[in-house]
Scaffold this motif. Structure first.
Motif, PDB file in Angstrom:
ATOM      1  N   SER A  66       0.857  -1.179   0.000  1.00  0.00           N
ATOM      2  CA  SER A  66       0.000   0.000   0.000  1.00  0.00           C
ATOM      3  C   SER A  66       0.894   1.229   0.000  1.00  0.00           C
ATOM      4  O   SER A  66       1.765   1.366   0.859  1.00  0.00           O
ATOM      5  CB  SER A  66      -0.892   0.023   1.241  1.00  0.00           C
ATOM      6  N   GLU A  71      -0.510  -7.652   1.350  1.00  0.00           N
ATOM      7  CA  GLU A  71      -1.901  -8.043   1.085  1.00  0.00           C
ATOM      8  C   GLU A  71      -1.989  -9.333   0.282  1.00  0.00           C
ATOM      9  O   GLU A  71      -3.095  -9.832   0.033  1.00  0.00           O
ATOM     10  CB  GLU A  71      -2.633  -6.910   0.362  1.00  0.00           C
ATOM     11  N   VAL A 124      -2.862  -8.245   5.908  1.00  0.00           N
ATOM     12  CA  VAL A 124      -4.308  -8.068   5.956  1.00  0.00           C
ATOM     13  C   VAL A 124      -4.865  -8.544   4.632  1.00  0.00           C
ATOM     14  O   VAL A 124      -4.162  -8.599   3.626  1.00  0.00           O
ATOM     15  CB  VAL A 124      -4.743  -6.605   6.216  1.00  0.00           C
ATOM     16  N   GLY A 125      -6.095  -8.899   4.626  1.00  0.00           N
ATOM     17  CA  GLY A 125      -6.703  -9.368   3.389  1.00  0.00           C
ATOM     18  C   GLY A 125      -7.377 -10.707   3.570  1.00  0.00           C
ATOM     19  O   GLY A 125      -7.971 -11.241   2.647  1.00  0.00           O
ATOM     20  N   GLY A 126      -7.291 -11.270   4.779  1.00  0.00           N
ATOM     21  CA  GLY A 126      -7.884 -12.577   5.037  1.00  0.00           C
ATOM     22  C   GLY A 126      -9.407 -12.580   5.032  1.00  0.00           C
ATOM     23  O   GLY A 126     -10.029 -13.606   4.812  1.00  0.00           O
ATOM     24  N   ALA A 184     -14.166  -8.810   2.816  1.00  0.00           N
ATOM     25  CA  ALA A 184     -14.106  -7.396   2.455  1.00  0.00           C
ATOM     26  C   ALA A 184     -12.660  -6.947   2.306  1.00  0.00           C
ATOM     27  O   ALA A 184     -12.335  -6.122   1.453  1.00  0.00           O
ATOM     28  CB  ALA A 184     -14.825  -6.546   3.501  1.00  0.00           C
ATOM     29  N   GLY A 185     -11.794  -7.502   3.129  1.00  0.00           N
ATOM     30  CA  GLY A 185     -10.375  -7.173   3.035  1.00  0.00           C
ATOM     31  C   GLY A 185      -9.826  -7.601   1.688  1.00  0.00           C
ATOM     32  O   GLY A 185      -9.110  -6.848   1.028  1.00  0.00           O
ATOM     33  N   ARG A 236     -11.548  -8.025  -1.006  1.00  0.00           N
ATOM     34  CA  ARG A 236     -12.187  -7.172  -2.007  1.00  0.00           C
ATOM     35  C   ARG A 236     -11.418  -5.850  -2.108  1.00  0.00           C
ATOM     36  O   ARG A 236     -11.127  -5.367  -3.199  1.00  0.00           O
ATOM     37  CB  ARG A 236     -13.619  -6.905  -1.546  1.00  0.00           C
ATOM     38  N   ALA A 237     -11.072  -5.297  -0.958  1.00  0.00           N
ATOM     39  CA  ALA A 237     -10.351  -4.027  -0.945  1.00  0.00           C
ATOM     40  C   ALA A 237      -8.981  -4.193  -1.595  1.00  0.00           C
ATOM     41  O   ALA A 237      -8.575  -3.389  -2.441  1.00  0.00           O
ATOM     42  CB  ALA A 237     -10.204  -3.522   0.485  1.00  0.00           C
ATOM     43  N   GLY A 238      -8.261  -5.236  -1.215  1.00  0.00           N
ATOM     44  CA  GLY A 238      -6.932  -5.456  -1.763  1.00  0.00           C
ATOM     45  C   GLY A 238      -6.989  -5.650  -3.263  1.00  0.00           C
ATOM     46  O   GLY A 238      -6.216  -5.060  -4.016  1.00  0.00           O
ATOM     47  N   SER A 258      -9.166  -4.572  -5.278  1.00  0.00           N
ATOM     48  CA  SER A 258      -9.508  -3.375  -6.033  1.00  0.00           C
ATOM     49  C   SER A 258      -8.375  -2.357  -6.033  1.00  0.00           C
ATOM     50  O   SER A 258      -8.292  -1.543  -6.920  1.00  0.00           O
ATOM     51  CB  SER A 258     -10.792  -2.749  -5.501  1.00  0.00           C
ATOM     52  N   HIS A 259      -7.478  -2.400  -5.068  1.00  0.00           N
ATOM     53  CA  HIS A 259      -6.484  -1.328  -5.143  1.00  0.00           C
ATOM     54  C   HIS A 259      -5.139  -1.743  -5.712  1.00  0.00           C
ATOM     55  O   HIS A 259      -4.466  -0.919  -6.300  1.00  0.00           O
ATOM     56  CB  HIS A 259      -6.392  -0.508  -3.850  1.00  0.00           C
TER      57      HIS A 259
END
Lengths: 716, 716
Positions: free
Chosen positions: B164, B217, B243-245, B248-249, B251-253, B255-256
């Protein structure tokens, strides 16, 4: 309310102080300074042996020279002087005191004796007091701060009671910076008279206090603590840190307030029983306490996440997930609305990630408002709204380019109206937590904080604080706690105990123990004692095959390994052979128990131990031979209500075992809960019982049966 | 070192930049500003379509106008322009690039295609690049900062690589305030070329970098990541947040950066395997990373605690205890020395509690030095040293009393020489962590921070950071990781698999699965297949009684409940009856397995699953029918070395089960470890195997035996 001794103590019309002078390096002077300069409107009477005035106020040499009876006296004098002065103020008619003076219980036996004297003097004069060995208190509603650290700022909403003075004085600057404001804060010191439970009760009744934070190193009267907490927690969140469970922790606690710590697992259970949210750090205590005090309650578990960066968005989502919060994918309609406002590469699903953008209005107001309006979330976490923090950092690089513009001039080019932003939580009655890597040097952080919207310095903390609100939702929705009177004492149980006592035995064997349990309706194996092979065979025939034979030995833990247990005996011959084998293994003519063979693969345990301050406490968990390896147990204090006993059943990691499980039926949880309640009642009715250990409780189909049990009696 | 593509990229002699202009609100301009104003001494060539100069530097319209070949190019232009420009720079001869531009894989299929083009262009020209969709990098040793956030300050010691961008730019102010200084920081973006493992390798080799922090991630090439990390971690601490387990995590990872997240439990195991210290929050990543980078290593687990307050002392002790650190009671000699320096009510045992005192010299220097000299501790935690923080707060209250003294004048009355204090960790080669509720407004906090002694804003955090150092002690002392080549493929195993594939079966039944396992020396039950009662009886006689009969069904989970398993059959008649019963329960003429009856109460499991990025991963844990309820498993990536397999055995909560336990012998851990290694090798040798599940592995005495097993094949 007015029955609570703190009500008067926290709202005095006049304060006398002994130990303050004109030397600002002395503690007493600091206490006095904070009272005088903090905005307190009441009267102030310093006592001083030599000075004419103290901090500009007329000083009095002796108590009898005082022009009126002060409603509160603060003592910051040597130990013996404190005893003497409390007596004098008592004679004068003062009925509330704060004894800052140390040198009491925390210093050992001589100090303990002085502490008893202090208590005796107070009782004689009907004085209620805080301390000794405390740092004072503050009441923001009347701008009264009697501690050593200055505190200015608005009246607050978070009530604090602490067994460490540090946390109601050394942290004042820390709290102010973070926008956290106490309604009242109370340092309880050695708790000789007023204790942390009194403080909890007071804060529970105090209307200005919206949430309560407790720092605890040991509870003296566990039953009252639980009772008081249970009345408060369904309405007002209580959050607590307990430390002292380790050996060094206990040593530290003992030495600074003389408080008695209990094991960590006990407090873990007690807090759940009391409806208290537990945290592990003082930061979580303050920050999550402020979240609870400042934000509307959470009505569900759905969290909307809006960020300017994927990393924090991912971290917030992951932290929500680990803390029982959902981050639901937004509806197509809501996503469509959001997509109008973000760049192509940004994400609208939830978390919404706007990516880096210097215009924070969409990030901080427009999109949060869309999400709050949608009805799709129960709370919102926002990361990355900022302006001045970044601009301050970049200004030196741009100054030349922008014709030497001053920092102020530069910042003024980026005006922000925060009105809409800071009104969101109240407008939609939805909680909001903000995360930012900028402190108050950023105008966003400062605006949120000055409007009581918590700002955290890491995304995970904002998510965790939201989960504290969610935890309080669960506590609000807890089943009612209905206390019922203790049942009548079972005479047959008392008889067994009395016989053992008379015989000088300290342990009831398995047979006796189960009879005691059965006397209270706890389901135990059907069984008989046998003293020869023939008796064993007859017993087996009466009970019905298959049976179990075991030496009726008090050593519950290792019967099996020693060959003292024979399972699943199906014939008379089997029983006779097993009888001989048990006697041979025991090496002497022990009584042998013949019991029905209870079939079941799920083995639980229940137990009772007594802990200082809490009396009998009940343990429940996974039993059987792997008990110590699995270590999955939970504790509560007795007596247990129905709700409390039921909650224990779901409070173990492997609670799934009690559900329908691989062809096995769900356990009769009502029966299990009843067993736990009975265990507590039994302990309360028979104070001679020191310890009970029922392991295993086998689930025979769905029905729990105590298969082995041990009862230890007190030494005298 | 110089083989790593980052070496040249992080140390360019000249930088071209496309996308920077003279508008300070544009990202590209911010990147350029930070390069120009941050102190970088190399050459700078802005490309611009219209401007004559950019930020005072001559601008070039096209690549071929450049006066020399830039060693590094930064692209902050629209997506298509980035492709075009990278090609042009490649032709010119530039071999390193940072592609800040987004709009690639993270936006979907079209972006994915552009990302492939970007990669193709880079390959063609032999360009190694960071990004796309990254924020750049910084190298404090040459004062080069290519990110958007200004950073000033001394060259640092903590290396950072992040998936990130936020964590290498938005946190610069945050880090500076806390006295944390990066040596190098690298934002890897989409990792199309250079990935986080390259960054890890580079930082591992970089001499200025004393510890490495990773924000992760998702890992693309797990084997290489583990390999690189294992070479670094015995010498240099690596700390990581994953993070990312969560859904939603992930999904966020996705997408970015378009990164693929794996389950949390997998990364938990991978980090242990790699020797990486895992943290849960970005705060712990930075703060504990800085502790690791700035402090001498910890040589034992003993912590000395010195405070001015009991609460923090108790909290530090408790946190140490929960994190495998001891707070030992000091020797009588040391206590006697300390007692000379403290008040009567203060405690000398450890924690040392001086109680509130405005003279912090004993607290901050004299007593810490006594403790460090004593040899009784391996690290020191200090809480409460402060001066200006308090004085600033109290000054307004005292100003009048002190004749209107200015704040500066007032502070000057309390001079402190910090020389001794800040030299303690280096002088005694012992780590030190400080906790204070004051920030840099206090001269103690500021002095510690400016001398690279970490200051935490809560006592628990200081203790936790100390435990990170202790964790690295364990990693340093880890047994050696010795990789051995894969064994030869077992032809008989491949034959069984090939037959199943040919027959279109996707699952090997229990009998076949065990044969495959046995082909690699994994101990399985002795057993035979029977197709009639007579065969079953003969098989039982050959194996020896007692035996087990079970339908050889691939449904491992529910055989028992369906009456397809009959245990402990002791006679030929028992076997024949059981045979009929199994056929009846199965409802058809299934093959029946006759197996030796393995006796043992301890049931384990081992398994293999394949995960994207990591290939075959091995699971080990508690098995038997309560597997799902107990959920006690750990994962590692295959192939496993001896050390790694052994570590798995102690990495479950209930590891005590493998020790001598209630009359049962200790498990043959070497045999268990061998089983886990073989499982990994098997998966690597037979890529058609998708999944292996061995449950239970029964400990027969000390010997593990696979009692049931299932192998699932890949779909094609």
């Amino acid at each position: 309310m007015k029955n609570n001794p703190l009500y008067k103590l926290m709202n005095p019309g006049s304060i006398a102080i002994a130990g303050a002078g004109n030397n600002p390096r002395k503690m007493g002077t600091l206490h006095a300074l904070n009272i005088l300069k903090g905005g307190y409107g009441g009267k102030f009477f310093p006592l001083h042996p030599t000075e004419e005035t103290v901090l500009g106020h007329k000083a009095y040499r002796t108590v009898d020279q005082l022009p009126q009876v002060p409603e509160l006296v603060m003592l910051i004098v040597p130990t013996d002087a404190a005893l003497h002065l409390l007596d004098e103020f008592g004679r004068l008619g003062t009925r509330r005191a704060i004894v800052v003076t140390s040198g009491f219980r925390e210093t050992g036996a001589a100090g303990q004796k002085k502490e008893e004297e202090l208590q005796e003097i107070a009782r004689r004069h009907n004085i209620r007091f805080l301390g000794p060995n405390c740092i004072g208190m503050m009441n923001s509603q009347i701008s009264l701060n009697t501690t050593v650290m200055p505190l200015s700022g608005q009246p607050g909403r978070l009530g604090m009671a602490s067994q460490s003075g540090t946390y109601v004085t050394q942290t004042f600057s820390y709290l102010k910076e973070r926008g956290i404001h106490f309604s009242k804060a109370i340092s309880v010191g050695n708790e000789t008279d007023i204790d942390i439970t009194d403080a909890l009760e007071y804060l529970g009744q105090d209307e200005e206090t919206k949430a309560i934070a407790l720092y605890i190193e040991g509870i003296k009267d566990g039953a009252r603590f639980i009772d008081v907490a249970q009345k408060i927690t369904p309405h007002k969140p209580v959050i607590a840190q307990y430390v002292g469970g380790s050996a060094a922790g206990a040593r530290a606690g003992m030495s600074h307030t003389g408080s008695m710590a209990g094991p960590d697992f006990l407090y873990e259970g007690i807090f759940k029983q009391a409806g208290i949210i537990r945290v592990d750090t003082v930061e979580d205590l303050y920050l999550n306490g402020w979240m609870l005090a400042s934000q509307p309650p959470m009505r569900g578990s759905r969290v909307g996440v809006v960020t300017n960066s994927g990393g924090p968005g991912t971290a917030i989502s992951d932290t929500c997930d680990k803390n029982n919060l959902e981050v639901p994918r937004f509806s197509p309609q809501l996503q469509e609305q959001i997509r109008q406002l973000i760049q192509a590469q940004a994400s609208s699903t939830n978390p919404v990630d706007l990516t880096f953008d210097l215009n924070a209005r969409n990030l901080s107001v427009v999109i949060p408002e869309l999400i709050m309006q949608s009805g799709e979330v129960d709370g919102l976490v926002l990361h990355g709204a900022m302006s001045h923090g970044f601009l301050r950092a970049i200004h030196p690089y741009l100054q030349e380019m922008l014709g030497g513009i001053s920092l102020e001039g530069f910042l003024a080019q980026f005006p922000v109206d925060f009105t809409d932003m800071v009104s969101l939580p109240v407008k939609y009655q939805l909680p909001m937590a903000v995360s930012s890597f900028f402190g108050n040097e950023d105008n966003y952080t400062a605006a949120f904080r000055s409007h009581s919207i918590p700002v955290f310095d890491a995304p995970e903390k904002a998510a965790k604080a939201m989960s504290a609100l969610h935890r309080h939702k669960e506590i609000r929705e807890r089943k009612e706690i209905e206390r019922t009177p203790l049942p009548a004492l079972a005479v047959e149980a008392e008889k067994i105990i009395a016989e053992a006592v008379a015989a000088g035995r300290q342990v009831l064997d398995e047979y006796q123990a189960k009879q005691v349990l059965a006397a209270y309706g706890i389901p135990v194996t059907r069984e008989r004692l046998a003293h020869c092979a023939q008796e064993a065979a007859e017993a087996a025939q009466k009970l019905g095959f298959p049976v179990v034979l075991k030496a009726s030995s008090p050593d519950i833990a290792h019967k099996t390994e020693q060959g003292l247990v024979h399972l699943n005996l199906k014939t008379v011959d089997d029983v006779k052979q097993a009888y001989s084998a048990v006697i041979a293994a025991a090496g002497s003519q022990v009584p042998v128990l013949v019991a029905e063979m209870v079939q079941g693969q799920r083995e639980l345990l229940a137990g009772m131990s007594r802990f200082p301050g809490f009396g009998p406490c009940i343990m429940f968990g996974i039993g059987g031979i792997f008990t110590e390896a699995i270590k999955d147990v939970t504790f509560r204090a007795a007596p247990l209500t129905e709700t409390e006993a039921e909650e224990m059943l779901t409070d173990i990691r492997t609670a799934a075992l009690l559900q329908q499980f691989r062809g096995m039926p769900a356990a009769e949880t009502a029966e299990l809960a009843r067993l736990l309640r009975k265990l507590g009642e039994l302990a309360l009715l028979h104070p001679r019982i020191a310890e009970i250990d029922i392991n295993p409780i086998v689930l025979s189909g769905s029905r729990p049966v105590a298969v082995d049990a041990l009862i230890v009696l007190t030494k005298e």
